[in-house]
Structure formats: C-alpha cells, structure tokens
Design an enzyme around this catalytic site. Structure first.
Site, mmCIF file in Angstrom:
data_model
loop_
_atom_site.group_PDB
_atom_site.id
_atom_site.type_symbol
_atom_site.label_atom_id
_atom_site.label_comp_id
_atom_site.label_asym_id
_atom_site.label_seq_id
_atom_site.Cartn_x
_atom_site.Cartn_y
_atom_site.Cartn_z
ATOM 1 N N ASP A 288 26.713 24.844 1.865
ATOM 2 C CA ASP A 288 27.678 25.924 2.077
ATOM 3 C C ASP A 288 28.052 26.087 3.542
ATOM 4 O O ASP A 288 28.993 26.794 3.863
ATOM 5 C CB ASP A 288 27.087 27.260 1.599
ATOM 6 N N ASP B 224 21.320 21.493 0.047
ATOM 7 C CA ASP B 224 20.897 22.628 0.857
ATOM 8 C C ASP B 224 20.408 23.702 -0.115
ATOM 9 O O ASP B 224 20.765 23.706 -1.298
ATOM 10 C CB ASP B 224 22.088 23.124 1.685
ATOM 11 N N ASP C 30 19.703 27.653 0.619
ATOM 12 C CA ASP C 30 20.256 29.004 0.697
ATOM 13 C C ASP C 30 21.768 28.988 0.553
ATOM 14 O O ASP C 30 22.460 28.227 1.228
ATOM 15 C CB ASP C 30 19.874 29.658 2.021
#
Length: 280
Positions: free
Chosen positions: A194, A20, A22
């Site tokens: 996250d 991922d 961001d």
C-alpha cells in the site's frame, strides 16, 4: 475472490508472492496491539508513545519514507528497546496475541494469498514490524516465510543494535537473498503493498500490484499501468481461522519498529469491548 476480483495466474515454477502486512493484508498496524501492554509494564513512557505515534503517522503519510528518516526511526526504536528483557517481551506478546489478532484481515487479501498458494507459489510476508509479531500472523494465514525486522540480543536482552531493518530498500535485500536461496525468478514473482516506501520492492518483481495505495503509490501505479487493488472487507482472523490449531508465539524474538504506538486506540478498543461484551 470477494467482490468479483479474479486474478488469473500462469503456471509457476520457482516463484513467490511477497505481501506487505499493514494496510495490505490487515486493516490496521500490526504493532498497535502492543502499545498499551508495553506501557502498562513500564517499558515505554507516554512521551515514547507520542513520539513513536508521530513517527508512524509521518511514515504512513509519506513524510518519513526517505532513507534518512527511516534511519532515524530505526535508531530511535533500537535505543528505546535497549536493555529490554527478551523473556518479558515474549510474555507480553504471548499474553496480548489475541489483541493483535483482533485487527481484521482483509478477506480479499486472504483469498489472494490462498490463490497464490493453490497455484504452487510460495507466499512471503515482508514487514518492517518485528519478527515476533509478523511470524504468528503469517502462521495463522498459512504462511511460514517471513522477512521482518530483527533486533540483536545479548544475554537475553535487546542490545540496542538492529540486525536487519526490513523497511524500504532493505526489503529488497531480504527478498533477493531469499530468491537466491530458493531459486526464484523475480520476473515471475508478485508483490503487493500500500505504501510508496515499498516502491523498491514492487519494482523488484515482474508482477507488482498496489493495494489501497497512498497518493504517491497510486500515481506511480497508474503511470506504470500496475494493477490497483482496493481491499475493503476486513474479517477477524479468529472467525476465519477458528477451526485451525492454536499457533505458539514465535521463538525467535525481535522487537521491530512501531511496537510502542497505539495506547489510546488500544485503550478505546478495550473499553468498547468491555461495554459491549455480554456478561455470562
């Protein structure tokens, strides 16, 4: 890796590491830098900025990660971008790419990416942001494989339709498609995120890790004994990669989600930089 973190990888055949973007590879949203220039050029209004920023906040807090909420965000962004000139968006991206690069890349993430590459594993960025933002960042990190949101284009303008929305379970669709094409064994692959919205992605591979996880993902990771990584040392891409050749803006443009947010943050960043940059 920085901070003494060392992950020892087994020899690989056909496998990949899916990251991922961001809050996992970079410390800020990849879409923030484009808020002000889109506003400046009249593509979005203040009301659009507020609505999109709120939607992004809810998503980050886990309140917008169900399928219905994701669909609403997708449809809102598609309608917002309908009719925008691809050429104009391309120009804005090109002019503000340095402001997108300024958000820091986690040194730990960069080192981990390099370790996977050194092990002979493909590295793939998987992000709900638009391809036109994700691909140049990937190229600067030495990553050529990207799974990102793509908007449909008709006669040089965004049509208001989404060809592929790379969020939630849809990320796994893109990952499985790439795995079929490349012959990856997903049980031998790695994934990092996250957000609890990426649980389907993490569950799809044999080696998932939670990076700076939100509360829900942290709880799941602890329950399932997944590694929990804390990345805390952002380093500007320009400093890390200043000796590399310049990377052109990706030719294939799609707007993606979240491009309209961050006007206030962007403006504050610009004002701060203006007041701290010495005059030649």
């Amino acid at each position: 890796m920085p901070g003494g973190l060392r992950l020892h990888f087994r020899p690989v055949g056909l496998s990949a590491a899916f990251f991922d973007l961001d809050k996992t590879v970079i410390a800020k949203s990849s879409a923030l830098a484009f808020g002000r220039p889109f506003y400046r050029d009249g593509l979005i209004s203040r009301r659009d900025v507020v609505k999109t920023a709120y939607a992004q906040l809810m998503f980050r807090l886990g309140g917008g990660t169900d399928e219905q909420s994701m669909a609403r965000t997708r449809d809102y962004m598609a309608a917002l971008c309908k009719g925008w000139s691809v050429e104009q968006v391309q120009q804005i991206v090109a002019e503000t790419l340095n402001d997108l690069i300024n958000p820091y890349v986690y040194a730990e993430a960069a080192a981990l990416i390099a370790e996977h590459q050194a092990a002979g594993r493909d590295v793939v960025l998987v992000s709900a942001s638009g391809d036109e933002m994700v691909r140049p960042i990937g190229a600067l990190l030495g990553i050529t494989d990207v799974i990102a949101t793509r908007m449909a284009i008709t006669e040089g303008r965004y049509s208001g339709l989404v060809e592929f929305y790379a969020a939630g379970p849809a990320k796994v669709v893109g990952v499985r498609k790439l795995a079929d094409e490349r012959g990856y064994d997903l049980t031998e692959c790695y994934a990092y995120s996250d957000s609890s919205s990426d649980l389907p992605l993490l569950e799809a591979v044999g080696h998932p890790s939670a990076v700076n996880p939100d509360r829900t993902l942290r709880r799941v990771a602890v329950q399932r004994t997944w590694p929990v990584l804390e990345f805390r040392h952002p380093v500007p891409l320009g400093r890390r990669l200043r000796d590399r050749p310049a990377v052109p803006v990706a030719a294939a443009l799609s707007l993606g989600v979240g491009v309209a947010i961050g006007v206030a943050l962007y403006g504050r960043h610009r004002r701060t930089r203006a007041t701290t940059t010495p005059v030649a």
